[in-house]
Design an enzyme around this catalytic site. Structure first.
Site, PDB file in Angstrom:
ATOM      1  N   ASP A  53      33.757 -70.987 -13.832  1.00  0.00           N
ATOM      2  CA  ASP A  53      34.918 -70.180 -13.479  1.00  0.00           C
ATOM      3  C   ASP A  53      34.729 -68.810 -14.140  1.00  0.00           C
ATOM      4  O   ASP A  53      33.777 -68.578 -14.886  1.00  0.00           O
ATOM      5  CB  ASP A  53      36.226 -70.857 -13.912  1.00  0.00           C
ATOM      6  CG  ASP A  53      37.416 -70.341 -13.082  1.00  0.00           C
ATOM      7  OD1 ASP A  53      37.299 -69.253 -12.470  1.00  0.00           O
ATOM      8  OD2 ASP A  53      38.474 -71.000 -13.046  1.00  0.00           O
TER       9      ASP A  53
HETATM   10  C1  BGC Z   1      40.319 -68.868 -11.156  1.00  0.00           C
HETATM   11  C2  BGC Z   1      39.483 -69.413 -10.028  1.00  0.00           C
HETATM   12  C3  BGC Z   1      39.099 -68.291  -9.104  1.00  0.00           C
HETATM   13  C4  BGC Z   1      38.345 -67.248  -9.906  1.00  0.00           C
HETATM   14  C5  BGC Z   1      37.815 -66.084  -9.081  1.00  0.00           C
HETATM   15  C6  BGC Z   1      39.688 -67.671 -11.819  1.00  0.00           C
HETATM   16  O1  BGC Z   1      40.554 -67.043 -12.697  1.00  0.00           O
HETATM   17  O2  BGC Z   1      40.554 -69.898 -12.086  1.00  0.00           O
HETATM   18  O3  BGC Z   1      40.210 -70.406  -9.344  1.00  0.00           O
HETATM   19  O4  BGC Z   1      38.349 -68.769  -8.035  1.00  0.00           O
HETATM   20  O5  BGC Z   1      39.214 -66.738 -10.890  1.00  0.00           O
HETATM   21  O6  BGC Z   1      38.813 -65.216  -8.708  1.00  0.00           O
END
Ligand code: BGC
Length: 736
Positions: free
Chosen positions: A264
């Site tokens: 993530d």
């Molecule tokens: C989130 C993810 C997301 C990623 C990209 C993160 O903060 O937890 O679910 O896909 O950001 O934007």
């Protein structure tokens, strides 16, 4: 079949040939996902692309800029490897479907798939080839803001709808120009963060993890999801991004997942903040060892992996495995042949068909929670005037919900607009916003609201939460209607006219204070672009409500987690064992109050159960039967019941099948959803709803973490909610 095998072979050969030519830095470059955006290519990014230091870019959705990014990667880097272009296309791109939790309330996999198809087509025409969805974290805590993004509390429902969604994104063939790779997230246990506070630790024992939280991921992996994302939180003391047991052993070895795993956002470097590692170097070593193939936003891999490999601390074969997985997807997507978004392939944005899908999804997502006095549906014929009151009646952007980076609020049709359109020439509509936002505490307009409600034949209150109150990091400890909304309900009630509440929200709210003060409640989640017309169709009975809750609604926060498939405990509560705090006899002794598993102030039942949802017609279930009361392990069998529309209108019903395994090697839930089907019935029509099960469907992970089906006694229920009482029994016999 033969061709498919040849295609796979061909991809494997191409991957191997390319890998052979790559320097260590170029390999590690493929493992890096870099943030961009604003239709602008930063010099550093361009330089990184030329040097082969970037495998993918996220957050750029301008087709021209995306094409330029691809051009630099393809034409100006040594090996010309095209880029993955990632974006959070969670529940629509320009045309926005209901939030995923709302889509789950449709219990309609085909519709969920169509919604994702619309999103994929619109996103692909902007150059996006990878979405960070579906989110398939099982969540039983409505305080968590991200419950809006998930598909509810149940592993089976989440598995079926998650697979439908990923199939919608990926289409029948990843190589098509309108297919985008999906990413099942967040692996794993993220839905169980402590006290529903985002990013907090998740303490889930392995048995619960396997029987509940991992099931949708297994289903997604088996269905061919291209990628998986690790979660921000720790599970049992080890952050998911460094969790070798989860990622390498369970996902990659045990399940043989062939796609790749992305971290993530910056979660590799965050391992240090978690206190698992001392610095970024150690973090990148932990993450690669765990099996995280690509780092999203962060430079731990780029900076430290080359040295870690050269020093022998990381075996280059781990890097090769990661790169192979990433390149494989790029070949499968056809990016080497077709790296650019081609205007000729462009999918029309917000086409009539896409809007129709959004409308249908919104329509089927709305749940009629109560309709005690049968004030719904409102009559277009006899109504003379309607008061439309509330902060969410005409909020084009709020109805889209969370995660709508690209959603176009200009396309939204609000409930007020749709009601006015329907009312034209028929009845008067009087609108009062009454509150600036859902959080306002200013009650100065409430007097006017009461007066308006008094003048009109009926009032529809549009209440709930603005979009900003749910989603990532937007958690709440008090999940009642925010601001002065409960007061608004109480005041409008004073007018003495029928009041309907339509709630738009990103999570289940505790509605205990208001359900008895209104005549009916329609729960519309954040319904997306076409929420207005869908809600209007339901308010006026043009369609009958058919959504069912994908998650239990607590009476009060202190009951959380409350979910239908709980364990029985050694002291299960019964209605007559429950004592309410207000009824305790002053002379009561410690051992006299029921002594079962309930709360003195909330009992043990939710306000609304999983699977609940009313209709404008009535349904009768009868004659539940199992094809054989004795089923040999390894065999299929059927459970069916008769369903009859006993009311006066045509409507859909979501028929649900639950099973209980009465005795287990580990204790089993009191009920588990095993099947569901949406059926349409005309008045008086009767059908037999049949579910085919295999004894494998009764499997669970036992004490030794192995999947098992045990011979023994089972119960099955068929009905319109998890509370249905229509039950039969069967026995699974050992194999001969
Ligand atoms: C989130 C993810 C997301 C990623 C990209 C993160 O903060 O937890 O679910 O896909 O950001 O934007």
């Amino acid at each position: 079949m033969v061709e498919e095998a040849r295609g796979t072979e061909d991809v494997e050969q191409r991957v191997a040939a390319l890998l052979e030519r790559m320097s260590l830095e170029e390999k590690i470059g493929q493992m890096s996902l870099v943030n961009a955006g604003d239709s602008y290519i930063h010099d550093d990014l361009a330089e990184g692309l030329r040097a082969g230091r970037v495998g993918g870019v996220l957050n750029e959705v301008d087709a021209g800029t995306v094409n330029e990014l691809q051009r630099i990667a393809v034409q100006e880097s040594r090996l010309g490897i095209p880029l993955l272009i990632g974006r959070d296309v969670i529940h629509g791109f320009k045309t926005v479907m209901p939030i995923p939790l709302g889509q789950a309330a449709t219990w309609n996999p085909d519709l969920v798939m169509q919604g994702a198809r619309v999103a994929a087509c619109e996103a692909a025409s902007h150059g996006v080839n990878w979405t960070f969805a579906p989110m398939i974290d099982v969540c039983r805590d409505p305080r968590w803001g991200r419950i809006a993004e998930c598909l509810g509390e149940d592993p089976h429902l989440t598995s079926v709808l998650g697979v439908a969604m990923l199939r919608g994104f990926q289409g029948p063939d990843l190589g098509r120009p309108d297919a985008i790779a999906a990413c099942a997230k967040h692996f794993a246990g993220y839905g169980a963060v402590e006290s529903g506070r985002d990013y907090a630790a998740a303490n889930v024992p392995e048995n619960e993890l396997r029987n509940v939280h991992l099931r949708p991921f297994r289903a997604a992996a088996d269905a061919g999801v291209a990628t998986l994302m690790t979660s921000f939180s720790e599970v049992d003391g080890v952050p998911a991004t460094a969790n070798e047991r989860l990622v390498r052993r369970i996902l990659k070895d045990e399940w043989a997942f062939g796609g790749f795993v992305v971290s993530d956002w910056d979660s590799v470097r965050q391992l240090c903040i978690h206190g698992l590692t001392a610095d970024d170097r150690e973090s990148s070593r932990e993450a690669v060892t765990a099996g995280v193939d690509m780092e999203m936003h962060g430079d731990a891999y780029t900076v430290h992996l080359p040295q870690l490999v050269r020093s022998g601390e990381i075996d280059e074969r781990l890097v090769d495995d990661a790169v192979r997985r990433i390149l494989r997807l790029k070949f499968q997507l056809g990016l080497f042949e077709r790296p650019y978004a081609d205007p000729a392939d462009s999918h029309p944005i917000a086409s009539e068909a896409s809007l129709a899908t959004a409308r249908q999804a919104a329509l089927q997502s709305v749940v009629l929670l109560t309709n005690e006095h049968r004030v719904l549906p409102l009559s277009r014929e006899s109504l003379r005037s309607l008061a439309v009151i509330g902060p969410l009646a005409d909020a084009a952007d709020e109805q889209l919900g969370t995660w709508v980076f690209d959603g176009d609020a200009g396309l939204s049709v609000t409930p007020l607009q749709a009601i006015r359109e329907l009312a034209a020439g028929r009845f008067e509509v009087h609108y009062l916003r009454a509150m600036e936002t859902s959080r306002s505490r200013d009650t100065s307009a409430f007097g006017e609201a009461v007066a308006l409600a008094g003048q009109c034949d009926a009032t529809v209150l549009f209440l709930g939460e603005e979009a900003i109150l749910s989603g990532e990091a937007h958690c709440r400890a008090d999940i009642s209607l925010p601001g002065a909304q409960a007061q608004l309900v109480a005041r409008v009630r004073e007018a003495g006219k029928p009041v309907v509440a339509v709630i738009l929200a990103g999570r289940p709210l505790t509605l205990t204070d208001i359900v008895d003060r209104v005549d009916a409640v329609l729960y519309a989640w954040h319904p997306g672009t076409m929420g207005g017309p869908a809600i209007t169709d339901l308010l006026f009975g043009i369609k009958s409500p058919s959504g069912k809750l994908p998650v239990s609604f607590p009476r009060m926060v202190g009951q959380i987690p409350i979910y239908y498939s709980h364990k029985n405990t050694g002291k299960p509560p019964t209605p007559d064992s429950v004592v309410h705090i207000d009824d305790i006899d002053p002379k009561a002794q410690q051992l006299s109050l029921g002594m079962t598993a309930f709360h003195l102030d909330a009992g043990y039942t939710p306000l609304f159960a999983f699977g609940h949802g009313l209709s404008y017609t009535s349904f009768e279930y009868t004659g539940i039967r199992v094809s054989s009361e004795q089923i040999r392990l390894g065999q299929s069998f059927h459970v069916h019941a008769e369903l009859r529309n006993t009311g006066a209108v045509a409507a859909d019903e979501v028929v649900q099948l639950y099973v209980r395994d009465l005795v287990g090697n580990v204790t089993r839930p009191v009920r588990e959803l095993k099947g569901f089907r949406r059926v349409h019935l005309d008045p008086g029509q009767q059908v037999v709803v049949d579910f085919e099960l295999h004894t494998d469907d009764l499997a669970f992970y036992g004490r030794d973490m192995r999947l098992m089906v045990e011979p023994g006694e089972f119960q099955a229920w068929i009905g319109g909610s998890s509370e249905t009482g229509l039950c039969c029994a069967f026995r699974v016999l050992p194999p001969v």
